[in-house]
Write a protein that holds these residues in place. Structure first.
Motif, mmCIF file in Angstrom:
data_model
loop_
_atom_site.group_PDB
_atom_site.id
_atom_site.type_symbol
_atom_site.label_atom_id
_atom_site.label_comp_id
_atom_site.label_asym_id
_atom_site.label_seq_id
_atom_site.Cartn_x
_atom_site.Cartn_y
_atom_site.Cartn_z
ATOM 1 N N ALA A 154 0.817 -1.052 0.112
ATOM 2 C CA ALA A 154 0.229 0.049 0.040
ATOM 3 C C ALA A 154 0.961 1.205 0.083
ATOM 4 O O ALA A 154 0.738 2.218 -0.641
ATOM 5 N N ALA A 155 1.982 1.313 0.846
ATOM 6 C CA ALA A 155 2.939 2.462 0.886
ATOM 7 C C ALA A 155 3.446 2.606 -0.397
ATOM 8 O O ALA A 155 3.416 3.907 -1.004
ATOM 9 N N ALA A 156 4.118 1.625 -0.986
ATOM 10 C CA ALA A 156 4.593 1.876 -2.279
ATOM 11 C C ALA A 156 3.763 2.187 -3.336
ATOM 12 O O ALA A 156 3.983 3.010 -4.348
ATOM 13 N N LYS A 157 2.711 1.810 -3.484
ATOM 14 C CA LYS A 157 1.617 2.244 -4.303
ATOM 15 C C LYS A 157 1.026 3.746 -4.215
ATOM 16 O O LYS A 157 0.706 4.379 -5.017
ATOM 17 N N ALA A 158 0.988 3.992 -2.870
ATOM 18 C CA ALA A 158 0.386 5.274 -2.511
ATOM 19 C C ALA A 158 1.403 6.599 -2.733
ATOM 20 O O ALA A 158 1.172 7.573 -2.702
ATOM 21 N N SER A 159 2.769 6.202 -2.517
ATOM 22 C CA SER A 159 3.695 7.343 -2.339
ATOM 23 C C SER A 159 3.939 7.720 -3.830
ATOM 24 O O SER A 159 4.337 7.094 -4.931
ATOM 25 N N LYS A 160 4.126 9.034 -3.922
ATOM 26 C CA LYS A 160 4.343 9.937 -4.917
ATOM 27 C C LYS A 160 6.003 10.248 -5.135
ATOM 28 O O LYS A 160 6.190 10.378 -6.076
ATOM 29 N N ALA A 161 6.297 10.252 -4.050
ATOM 30 C CA ALA A 161 8.063 10.638 -3.812
ATOM 31 C C ALA A 161 8.693 9.411 -4.011
ATOM 32 O O ALA A 161 9.927 9.598 -4.116
ATOM 33 N N LYS A 162 8.293 8.016 -4.309
ATOM 34 C CA LYS A 162 9.123 6.950 -4.252
ATOM 35 C C LYS A 162 9.844 6.876 -2.959
ATOM 36 O O LYS A 162 11.127 6.414 -3.317
ATOM 37 N N HIS A 163 9.481 7.194 -1.902
ATOM 38 C CA HIS A 163 10.323 7.303 -0.701
ATOM 39 C C HIS A 163 9.376 7.198 0.548
ATOM 40 O O HIS A 163 8.454 7.965 0.966
ATOM 41 N N VAL A 164 9.471 5.960 1.285
ATOM 42 C CA VAL A 164 8.555 5.402 2.264
ATOM 43 C C VAL A 164 9.341 5.421 3.720
ATOM 44 O O VAL A 164 10.690 5.319 3.520
ATOM 45 N N GLY A 165 8.793 5.367 4.636
ATOM 46 C CA GLY A 165 9.511 4.999 5.980
ATOM 47 C C GLY A 165 8.634 4.067 6.882
ATOM 48 O O GLY A 165 7.524 3.864 6.894
ATOM 49 N N PHE A 166 9.605 3.377 7.842
ATOM 50 C CA PHE A 166 9.317 2.402 8.831
ATOM 51 C C PHE A 166 9.829 2.874 10.027
ATOM 52 O O PHE A 166 10.817 3.156 10.185
#
Length: 346
Positions: A154-166
């Motif tokens: 979900a995070a990867a598909k929703a990210s516009k910046a192609k940058h996520v965090g945990f």
């Protein structure tokens, strides 16, 4: 689930206790198999009100009380308490006739092992630990990595910046499962996506699961680096993660409970994309039901995607409107259930 009526406060095992209606009288099932004073629930760090792990356990407590009318007692932990405090808390619950007695969290493993041996006719539950081997103990565990994989998709598909965090609460193997599943899920969508990963503390005693300020600071740092979707597995500390994400208008992904629907988080709900669910409440309910029916669960009881023990909450209408995200998460879920994808735990 309907809230249990709270009628008394008492000290039990060095922790504040809420006693539900009817729990001071022995309760029997219709066929007379159950006789006891309801569920004894001892909370993990953060206690009831964390809008996450502990509140999920309490929801199961409420459901069992509503359905079976057995009541019970739920007991809060104290800051900086010792192992002896946990042993005393569980001992008092068992001695006073509560059955089952459940330790919410792996921190109760040693205490459950010790106290269960002294009360062989009482059923004990330990959540998030499967090392307590005893004939009257149920080890209630989950495939957290599977739900976290869906959070990663979900995070990867929703990210516009192609940058996520945990953000994990504490640097321990249990929370590593969340991080590993999340990373694998992200990379399954796009291996080039950048992932920030951080644990708030080395040990639970340092407040990794109970410090919203630590969660807020960590989220702020990840957002500053460019992350626009942040998944937390940090208990009460996650409230800080979610509030900081909302303040910066980026997505947060909750954990354990459906955090979009938690009242204490209502001001931030528009920025809660979804939550990686762990059906702690269901585990508490099922153990209580088994004792009530005279057929107590024992041994390892594992909840996974196939059994409905873990999952991904889709309560936010904004998430439901993101049809490509929903489709990707649904497809990933089915692949795991069908055995086409095996999710790593570390």
């Amino acid at each position: 689930m309907v809230a249990v009526s709270v009628i008394a406060l008492a000290a039990v095992g060095c922790g504040e206790s809420s006693t539900s209606a009817g729990s001071d009288d022995a309760s029997k099932s219709a066929d007379g198999k159950y006789s006891g004073k309801g569920i004894g629930l001892a909370y993990d760090i953060g206690g009831r009100g964390d809008q996450s792990f502990n509140d999920a356990a309490y929801a199961g407590f409420q459901q069992a009380d509503k359905e079976f009318g057995i009541g019970g007692r739920d007991v809060q932990p104290n800051d900086g308490e010792s192992e002896a405090d946990k042993v005393q808390r569980l001992t008092e619950l068992a001695k006073s006739g509560h059955n089952p007695v459940i330790g919410v969290g792996f921190i109760y493993a040693s205490a459950v092992k010790e106290v269960a041996a002294k009360f062989p006719n009482t059923t004990f539950g330990i959540i998030d630990d499967e090392q307590v081997k005893a004939p009257n103990v149920a080890d209630l565990v989950f495939s957290e990595e599977q739900a976290s994989y869906l959070a990663g998709v979900a995070a990867a598909k929703a990210s516009k910046a192609k940058h996520v965090g945990f953000i994990g609460g504490v640097d321990i193997p249990l929370i590593h499962k969340f991080g590993a599943g999340f990373e694998q899920g992200v990379k399954s969508v796009d291996p080039s996506i950048k992932i920030e990963s951080q644990y708030l503390t080395e040990t639970p005693a340092e407040g990794g699961f109970s410090s919203p300020d630590k969660g807020k600071e960590a989220a702020s740092g990840q957002i500053e680096k460019g992350a626009d979707v942040i998944y937390h597995a940090a208990g009460l500390s996650g409230q800080g993660v979610i509030s900081e994400a909302a303040a910066n208008k980026v997505w947060a992904i909750g954990v354990d409970s459906d955090q979009y629907n938690q009242s204490a988080l209502k001001d931030y709900k528009d920025y809660i994309l979804g939550s990686a669910l762990k059906n702690v409440g269901g585990a508490v309910y099922e153990l209580a039901k088994s004792v009530y029916e005279g057929k107590p669960l024992t041994g390892v009881v594992r909840g996974d995607l196939k059994s409905g023990g873990v999952g991904f909450a889709d309560s936010n209408p904004k998430y439901k409107a993101m049809t490509d995200v929903v489709a990707a998460v649904d497809a990933a879920k089915q692949e795991i259930i069908d055995g086409k994808v095996t999710v790593k735990t570390s």
